[in-house]
Design a protein around this motif. Structure first.
Motif, PDB file in Angstrom:
ATOM      1  N   TYR A  40       0.464   0.846   6.638  1.00  0.00           N
ATOM      2  CA  TYR A  40       0.374   0.172   5.196  1.00  0.00           C
ATOM      3  C   TYR A  40       1.406   0.973   4.318  1.00  0.00           C
ATOM      4  O   TYR A  40       1.425   2.194   4.562  1.00  0.00           O
ATOM      5  N   VAL A  84       0.451  -5.381   2.521  1.00  0.00           N
ATOM      6  CA  VAL A  84      -1.118  -5.208   2.877  1.00  0.00           C
ATOM      7  C   VAL A  84      -1.285  -4.014   2.336  1.00  0.00           C
ATOM      8  O   VAL A  84      -0.841  -2.800   2.810  1.00  0.00           O
ATOM      9  N   GLU A  85      -2.428  -3.686   1.548  1.00  0.00           N
ATOM     10  CA  GLU A  85      -2.724  -2.412   0.908  1.00  0.00           C
ATOM     11  C   GLU A  85      -3.499  -1.722   1.846  1.00  0.00           C
ATOM     12  O   GLU A  85      -4.092  -2.163   2.736  1.00  0.00           O
ATOM     13  N   GLU A  88      -6.883  -2.759   3.980  1.00  0.00           N
ATOM     14  CA  GLU A  88      -7.090  -4.271   3.470  1.00  0.00           C
ATOM     15  C   GLU A  88      -7.038  -5.092   4.399  1.00  0.00           C
ATOM     16  O   GLU A  88      -6.050  -4.874   5.203  1.00  0.00           O
ATOM     17  N   HIS A  89      -7.760  -6.270   4.765  1.00  0.00           N
ATOM     18  CA  HIS A  89      -7.580  -7.195   5.588  1.00  0.00           C
ATOM     19  C   HIS A  89      -6.424  -8.007   5.419  1.00  0.00           C
ATOM     20  O   HIS A  89      -6.360  -8.312   4.212  1.00  0.00           O
ATOM     21  N   THR A  92      -7.241 -10.928   3.226  1.00  0.00           N
ATOM     22  CA  THR A  92      -7.540 -10.577   1.986  1.00  0.00           C
ATOM     23  C   THR A  92      -6.238 -10.390   1.050  1.00  0.00           C
ATOM     24  O   THR A  92      -6.278 -10.814  -0.214  1.00  0.00           O
ATOM     25  N   ALA A  93      -5.267  -9.717   1.688  1.00  0.00           N
ATOM     26  CA  ALA A  93      -4.082  -9.675   1.148  1.00  0.00           C
ATOM     27  C   ALA A  93      -3.202 -10.861   0.889  1.00  0.00           C
ATOM     28  O   ALA A  93      -2.596 -10.933  -0.324  1.00  0.00           O
ATOM     29  N   ARG A  96      -5.064 -12.413  -2.367  1.00  0.00           N
ATOM     30  CA  ARG A  96      -4.546 -11.512  -3.490  1.00  0.00           C
ATOM     31  C   ARG A  96      -3.237 -12.068  -3.940  1.00  0.00           C
ATOM     32  O   ARG A  96      -2.909 -12.155  -5.075  1.00  0.00           O
TER      33      ARG A  96
END
Length: 187
Positions: A40, A84-85, A88-89, A92-93, A96
């Protein structure tokens, strides 16, 4: 392998490569994921390199086209998306990023909640680094006016999947559009 990295490895392993290059990218990505949990981006724009990106490609499947924004930093017409954070999945990214950059709650019902495409790209602007990108497909409509985040994009344009040539963009966009066209034809 940390659980978050294992989830990404499972997503990557499930991608059916479109061509030899995507097969090579999948093989290299799986080897990278096996070798490190540092996947990440921690410091922009390039630390560590490589790092994980989720593209969210706004697609109109009824009038086959994709929506590309004029990205301010790169000067290229790109799908929305971003880094992607940590932990984080990638899906989910993608959610977002769709909310932040397009201002919508995305629907991933064209090809499902999994990435359609995988690429490894060396980026030179604003600093040299490598992005490992998972390309998610979200539903759009060419008749709907979308407003992109003005801090990131200078407007957007629909590009028919049959466009030739495509605009200056991600170097893998032509291959992606061929894979997307094939996926749409089997729906």
């Amino acid at each position: 392998m940390q659980p978050a990295t294992a989830v990404v490895a499972d997503l990557v392993a499930a991608i059916d490569p479109w061509d030899d290059l995507e097969h090579l990218h999948r093989t290299r990505t799986l080897a990278w994921l096996t070798s490190t949990d540092d996947i990440y981006r921690r410091h922009g724009p390039s630390t560590p390199s490589p790092h994980l990106v989720a593209y969210t490609v706004l697609t109109d499947p009824d009038n086959p086209a994709i929506y590309l924004g004029l990205h301010r930093k790169s000067g290229l017409r790109l799908p929305m998306g971003g880094h992607v954070e940590p932990g984080e999945h990638p899906l989910t990214a993608a959610h977002r990023e769709a909310h932040e950059e397009i201002g919508i709650t995305p629907t991933f019902d064209i090809t499902g909640n999994h990435p359609l495409f995988l690429t490894i790209t060396t980026v030179t602007k604003p600093a040299r680094h490598v992005d490992v990108s998972l390309w998610y497909i979200l539903r759009g409509n060419r008749t709907h006016p979308y407003t992109l985040d003005p801090a990131e994009f200078d407007g957007g344009t629909w590009w028919p999947l049959a466009s030739n040539p495509l605009p200056a963009s991600d170097p893998h966009l032509p291959r992606f559009t061929r894979k997307l066209t094939a996926a749409l034809s089997t729906r």
